[in-house]
Scaffold this motif. Structure first.
Motif, short mmCIF file in Angstrom:
data_model
loop_
_atom_site.label_atom_id
_atom_site.label_comp_id
_atom_site.label_asym_id
_atom_site.label_seq_id
_atom_site.Cartn_x
_atom_site.Cartn_y
_atom_site.Cartn_z
N SER A 184 42.89 38.88 38.21
CA SER A 184 43.18 37.47 38.18
C SER A 184 41.94 36.80 38.83
N ILE A 201 33.88 43.13 35.58
CA ILE A 201 34.70 44.11 36.47
C ILE A 201 35.87 44.30 35.58
N ASP A 245 30.60 34.57 35.86
CA ASP A 245 29.96 35.08 34.67
C ASP A 245 28.49 35.48 34.61
O1 PMT Z 1 43.27 31.27 42.21
P1 PMT Z 1 43.97 30.12 41.64
O2 PMT Z 1 43.71 28.84 42.12
O3 PMT Z 1 45.59 30.32 42.00
O4 PMT Z 1 44.05 29.98 40.06
C1 PMT Z 1 44.34 30.93 39.24
C2 PMT Z 1 43.22 31.33 38.03
C3 PMT Z 1 43.21 30.02 37.10
C4 PMT Z 1 42.08 31.69 38.59
C5 PMT Z 1 43.83 32.29 37.33
O5 PMT Z 1 45.04 32.33 36.72
C6 PMT Z 1 42.80 32.69 35.99
O6 PMT Z 1 42.85 32.39 35.06
N1 PMT Z 1 42.02 33.97 36.36
C7 PMT Z 1 41.05 34.27 35.51
C8 PMT Z 1 39.64 33.41 35.85
C9 PMT Z 1 38.43 33.85 34.50
O7 PMT Z 1 37.65 34.12 35.30
O8 PMT Z 1 38.64 33.77 33.62
P2 PMT Z 1 37.67 34.20 32.22
O9 PMT Z 1 38.59 33.96 31.23
O10 PMT Z 1 36.37 33.52 32.59
O11 PMT Z 1 37.49 35.75 32.55
C10 PMT Z 1 38.47 36.60 31.76
C11 PMT Z 1 38.80 37.89 32.44
O12 PMT Z 1 37.82 38.62 32.66
C12 PMT Z 1 39.36 37.53 34.01
O13 PMT Z 1 40.73 38.56 34.12
C13 PMT Z 1 38.16 38.10 35.01
O14 PMT Z 1 38.68 38.19 36.08
C14 PMT Z 1 37.68 38.81 34.04
N2 PMT Z 1 36.06 38.90 34.61
C15 PMT Z 1 35.43 37.81 34.09
C16 PMT Z 1 34.07 37.82 34.20
C17 PMT Z 1 33.25 39.04 34.99
N3 PMT Z 1 32.19 38.89 35.30
N4 PMT Z 1 34.21 40.03 35.36
C18 PMT Z 1 35.49 40.03 35.15
O15 PMT Z 1 36.28 41.04 35.40
#
Ligand code: PMT
Length: 398
Positions: free
Chosen positions: A274, A309, A279
């Motif tokens: 979460s 991750i 990125d």
């Molecule tokens: O922390 P809060 O204020 O309570 O808010 C919650 C939240 C909005 C942060 C949470 O609910 C949320 O949406 N988290 C994911 C945020 C995010 O980075 O989303 P993304 O769509 O960019 O990434 C997709 C997934 O890949 C996520 O599970 C992220 O943890 C993961 N990721 C992204 C980039 C990276 N380099 N490694 C990852 O593992």
């Protein structure tokens, strides 16, 4: 009774001689670090003063359905949204009857209708009233509706009768009540959760980050803990206190988060990403603070892709059940579904972060759970309530 720690407990007090015991219940809940709000029926004021319960709970007492001080003058909705659980102690035969028939003509009964969390009652009445078949029918209706019945106890009653009907002692009531928070759905499972933002340093005083508060991830870790799991919470920098009874790992950058995740992955059953992971990160970290150059109107940085991750977890041969979040501002469901596939996840939680009342740094959220087969919408609610539903969902599908 550690499971009551940090919980928002709504205590309903109804008009019976055992109402004096409600003061002890409030005191014990406060000692356990629960936040307590009290709703009193009008008749309970005859047995215990609102001032006593207000002083002990350190919160205003509510009694009126229409409250001019409540937001939109509807305290039943506000209190129903706020509470993690509702305990009515003592609960008279009259209140049991009104709950069983779905009445909504005072504050306490309307809250029970508006509240979708767990409800418990501690009956207190004369032994003949308790044994009466109409009371027993009403209690059966409440049980069928998932209400937890704490007691009653047996012994001498205020009226001189001896038998079953008196309210249990406060400690006994709280012991039973606390079981509401132990679902046991993830007993003997190990859950690793990432939460909060990452910080990618530019120089010793500046960094690249985002608005994540960590609230969603911490709520998920707590919900997994309450379901009986062994929990590792790996968190970027937040203002939140590390929850107790779990393994807490504090990290700063995506690289540190990735390393911590890999370190704790062994024998993990469920991984929930979460965290709002950056990125991209600055290609270069300056050793010294970048000075303002008066001659330059702009400066630029090169950013390079950070390690993913989630992909690092889902690409393992002996992988856990992998859950990701998708923070999106447009085409939320379509983009989330794409991430489900590209990151090879078992479940993705689509989060619309274009709004200010849900998502980043808010108390509430609204999400859609997407698996390769189905979608499941969870309407706006506290992050605590949403997390419980997510953990329940995961425990059903793993
Ligand atoms: O922390 P809060 O204020 O309570 O808010 C919650 C939240 C909005 C942060 C949470 O609910 C949320 O949406 N988290 C994911 C945020 C995010 O980075 O989303 P993304 O769509 O960019 O990434 C997709 C997934 O890949 C996520 O599970 C992220 O943890 C993961 N990721 C992204 C980039 C990276 N380099 N490694 C990852 O593992």
């Amino acid at each position: 009774m550690k499971s009551l720690q940090n919980k928002n407990i709504l205590l309903g007090v109804t008009g019976g001689i055992a109402a004096y015991k409600s003061a002890e219940i409030v005191r014990s809940l406060k000692k356990m670090n629960a936040d307590v709000r009290v709703v009193m029926t009008k008749s309970s004021h005859e047995f215990v003063t609102p001032l006593t319960l207000q002083a002990l709970s350190a919160n205003p007492i509510s009694s009126d359905l229409l409250d001019i001080n409540a937001e939109a003058a509807m305290s039943h909705i506000e209190l129903a949204r706020w509470a993690d659980a509702l305990l009515i102690a003592p609960c008279t035969a009259e209140t049991i009857s009104r709950l069983a028939s779905g009445r909504g003509d005072d504050l306490l009964t309307t809250i029970t209708l508006a509240f979708d969390g767990p409800i418990a009652i501690a009956p207190a009445m004369n032994q003949a009233m308790w044994r009466d078949s109409r009371t027993q029918d009403n209690v059966s209706k409440l049980v069928a509706n998932n209400t937890l019945i704490c007691g009653p106890g047996t012994g001498e009653q205020a009226c001189g009768d001896v038998g079953i009907g008196r309210m249990l002692e406060p400690e006994e009531v709280l012991n039973i009540f606390s079981s509401l928070f132990k679902s046991g759905k993830l007993i003997s499972k190990k859950v690793v959760v990432t939460a909060g933002p990452t910080q990618e340093p530019i120089d010793p005083v500046r960094y690249l980050t985002n608005r994540s508060s960590g609230k969603m991830g911490y709520a998920l870790a707590n919900a997994a803990l309450e379901a009986g799991a062994e929990v590792v919470l790996i968190s970027g920098p937040t203002d939140l206190n590390a929850p107790e009874h779990l393994h807490f790992v504090s990290v700063r950058t995506a690289k540190e988060m990735h390393e911590a995740v890999q370190h704790h992955l062994n024998s993990t059953d469920i991984f929930i990403g979460s965290a709002a992971v950056s990125d991209y990160k600055p290609s270069k970290e300056y050793k010294n603070k970048i000075k303002k150059d008066k001659g330059k109107k702009s400066i630029s940085f090169e950013l390079e892709e950070n390690i993913d991750i989630l992909k690092g977890v889902s690409s393992q041969t002996k992988r856990p059940f992998v859950v990701g979040f998708a923070a999106e501002t447009q085409d939320v469901i379509k983009n989330a579904r794409e991430k489900l596939g590209s990151k090879n996840l078992d479940l993705i939680i689509a989060n619309d972060v274009s709004k200010t009342d849900i998502g980043f740094d808010s108390e509430e959220n609204e999400v859609t759970l997407i698996t390769p087969r189905d979608d499941y919408f969870i309407s706006k609610n506290s992050k605590k309530a949403i997390s419980k539903k997510i953990i329940d969902f995961i425990s059903e599908v793993i």
